[in-house]
Design a protein around this motif. Structure first.
Motif, short mmCIF file in Angstrom:
data_model
loop_
_atom_site.label_atom_id
_atom_site.label_comp_id
_atom_site.label_asym_id
_atom_site.label_seq_id
_atom_site.Cartn_x
_atom_site.Cartn_y
_atom_site.Cartn_z
N UNK A 1 -26.70 5.20 -4.85
CA UNK A 1 -26.06 6.12 -5.99
C UNK A 1 -25.88 7.62 -5.47
N UNK A 2 -27.00 8.05 -4.63
CA UNK A 2 -27.08 9.33 -4.09
C UNK A 2 -25.81 9.66 -3.12
N UNK A 3 -25.60 8.48 -2.30
CA UNK A 3 -24.43 8.67 -1.32
C UNK A 3 -23.05 8.67 -2.19
N UNK A 4 -22.78 7.92 -3.16
CA UNK A 4 -21.65 7.75 -3.63
C UNK A 4 -22.01 7.28 -5.27
N UNK A 5 -21.88 8.33 -6.10
CA UNK A 5 -21.85 7.97 -7.59
C UNK A 5 -21.02 6.97 -8.25
N UNK A 6 -21.75 5.75 -8.70
CA UNK A 6 -20.87 4.67 -9.37
C UNK A 6 -19.66 5.27 -10.21
N UNK A 7 -19.86 6.33 -11.00
CA UNK A 7 -18.92 6.77 -11.91
C UNK A 7 -17.50 6.85 -10.75
N UNK A 8 -17.78 7.56 -9.72
CA UNK A 8 -16.70 8.07 -8.96
C UNK A 8 -16.10 6.75 -8.22
N UNK A 9 -16.92 5.79 -7.57
CA UNK A 9 -16.48 4.55 -7.04
C UNK A 9 -15.48 4.02 -8.06
N UNK A 10 -15.90 3.80 -9.09
CA UNK A 10 -15.16 3.04 -10.29
C UNK A 10 -13.75 4.10 -10.43
N UNK A 11 -13.85 5.40 -10.83
CA UNK A 11 -12.82 6.20 -10.97
C UNK A 11 -11.69 5.83 -9.95
N UNK A 12 -12.09 5.98 -8.75
CA UNK A 12 -11.18 5.61 -7.72
C UNK A 12 -10.65 4.24 -7.75
N UNK A 13 -11.13 3.23 -7.85
CA UNK A 13 -10.58 1.85 -7.88
C UNK A 13 -9.78 1.78 -9.18
N UNK A 14 -10.14 2.51 -10.33
CA UNK A 14 -9.46 2.17 -11.52
C UNK A 14 -8.09 2.90 -11.16
N UNK A 15 -8.02 3.85 -10.35
CA UNK A 15 -6.76 4.57 -10.39
C UNK A 15 -5.83 3.61 -9.37
N UNK A 16 -6.34 3.21 -8.35
CA UNK A 16 -5.81 1.94 -7.32
C UNK A 16 -5.25 0.59 -8.38
N UNK B 1 2.60 -2.26 -11.80
CA UNK B 1 3.66 -3.14 -11.05
C UNK B 1 3.80 -4.79 -11.34
N UNK B 2 2.70 -4.95 -11.37
CA UNK B 2 2.33 -6.58 -11.50
C UNK B 2 2.73 -7.06 -12.88
N UNK B 3 2.70 -6.01 -13.79
CA UNK B 3 2.80 -6.63 -15.24
C UNK B 3 4.45 -6.44 -15.36
N UNK B 4 5.12 -6.29 -14.42
CA UNK B 4 6.68 -6.21 -14.04
C UNK B 4 7.27 -7.67 -13.56
N UNK C 1 0.97 -1.14 -0.04
CA UNK C 1 -0.12 0.06 0.05
C UNK C 1 0.99 1.23 -0.09
N UNK C 2 1.83 1.15 0.96
CA UNK C 2 2.75 2.59 1.00
C UNK C 2 3.59 2.81 -0.15
N UNK C 3 3.61 2.03 -0.94
CA UNK C 3 4.53 2.27 -2.14
C UNK C 3 3.91 2.26 -3.42
N UNK C 4 3.15 1.07 -3.57
CA UNK C 4 2.40 1.02 -4.98
C UNK C 4 1.29 2.23 -5.11
N UNK C 5 0.67 2.11 -3.97
CA UNK C 5 -0.45 3.19 -3.97
C UNK C 5 -0.22 4.41 -3.04
N UNK C 6 1.03 4.86 -3.04
CA UNK C 6 1.37 6.26 -2.45
C UNK C 6 0.79 7.57 -3.07
N UNK C 7 0.46 7.23 -4.36
CA UNK C 7 -0.44 8.40 -4.96
C UNK C 7 -1.92 8.29 -4.76
N UNK C 8 -2.47 7.28 -4.18
CA UNK C 8 -3.62 7.07 -3.83
C UNK C 8 -4.30 6.91 -2.39
#
Ligand code: FES
Ligand SMILES: [Fe+2]
Length: 349
Positions: A270-285, A292-295, A165-172
């Protein structure tokens, strides 16, 4: 381990394709090196057959739907979901359906969670059970379906590895200044294991919105299920009660490549958390993980891994996966096949 050389891996269910992809016609897929055609019959049942017509070897995935069955695109022979030729248009045999006697190999296929799952041989376990998927208090959001150039086992290890988490996901969400990997508890199950752990994480702007939490940092309380060999469900509960269950099902295309399906199940709206934003964050992660895994090397060693890869205590879940998979191979009379293995060590299909 070269996944295409270990026959016991054919005895698991893999999520191979969204159901919606089969609405208009058959589609090809390569699972564990085996070319199959996926399709849906007139009664809505999914089928998986060897992707090669028994007449003149055309790919059945080049065919089309005809009267609720699958027609080969070359000369129109009609197959049912068991792979049996039920009609040859040029040689009609009135009243003798299925008496033609030609057949291609058929595999098990069933639909769960919006995807078609396939097992190439008698499955050792059911499709992973995800009770929240049927719970009206939860909603399911499809996140992505894509090919990753890495082994399913690398994706699984990564999913249970707090130290990255601390390294691969340091930007998220990872806290680079705090590389402590925390403690994990592992309970064995017949289908894999259940891991519980908790980790402090950053709560970036997008997460503040979709979690309904203003704090800059929070805690992920995690219960992760590893379903042998390459599926996981990670249930994250945040301090405010928000639950985010990430299901990552990977299907081995061949030794080097995995088809990755990811969807989430959440106890909000959906009112609490738009699906598009849920997807956007998990896509960043997941983009951070993919990079890194493809390496990494795809021929992941199981039994003798320590000779090739160094260890630290937080690697324990992945070590446990390797131990369980090595045991699985042994129990089914297989030797682990590696790139360096002599040809005689390979187990026949
Ligand atoms: S090759 Fe399929 S019908 Fe001829
Ligand atoms: Fe990750």
């Amino acid at each position: 381990m070269l996944v295409t050389k270990q026959p016991v891996l054919r005895r698991f269910w893999y999520a191979v394709m969204p159901e919606s992809d089969l609405a208009d016609g058959p589609r090809p897929f390569r699972l564990l090196g085996e070319d199959i055609v996926l399709w849906r019959d007139g009664e809505g049942r999914y089928a998986a057959l060897a992707d090669r017509c028994c007449h003149r070897t055309a790919k059945l995935s080049k065919g089309f739907y005809c009267e609720g069955k699958l027609a080969c695109g070359y000369h129109g022979w009609i197959y049912d979901s068991d792979g049996v030729v039920v009609r040859i248009p040029q040689r009609p045999v009135a009243g003798r359906e299925r008496a033609i006697g030609q057949k291609v190999k058929a595999f098990r296929a069933e639909a769960r969670y919006g995807y078609v799952w396939v097992a190439l041989a008698d499955p050792l376990h059911d499709v992973p059970d995800l009770p929240e998927a049927a719970d009206p208090g939860f909603r399911l959001i499809h996140e992505f379906y894509e090919v990753w150039k890495t082994a399913g086992l690398r994706i699984m290890e990564n999913s249970f590895d707090n130290a990255h988490f601390s390294f691969v996901h340091r930007d998220s969400f990872g806290i680079q200044e705090n590389p402590d990997a925390g403690k994990v508890d592992i309970e064995q199950r017949s289908w894999g294991f259940l891991m519980t752990t908790a980790m402090p994480v950053k709560n970036p702007e997008i997460q503040k919105v979709i979690l309904g939490m203003a704090e800059t940092h929070t805690t992920r309380n995690m219960r992760s299920s590893w379903f042998m060999p390459f599926t996981r469900s990670l249930e994250i509960t945040y301090p405010n009660g928000r639950v985010h269950i990430i299901v990552t099902a990977t299907a081995p295309i061949d030794d080097e490549t995995s088809q990755v399906v990811q969807f989430v199940i959440r106890n909000d709206t959906e009112a609490d958390a738009p699906a598009a934003q849920v997807i956007a964050f998990d896509r960043q992660v997941t983009a951070e993980d993919k990079e890194i895994l493809e390496s990494t090397g795809f021929d992941v060693p199981l039994s003798a891994y320590a000779a090739e890869e160094a260890d630290m205590p937080s690697d324990r879940p992945g070590v446990e996966m390797r131990r369980r998979l090595a045991k699985l191979l042994r129990e089914h009379g297989e030797r682990e096949v590696r790139l360096q293995s002599a040809p005689t060590s390979s187990t026949a299909d």
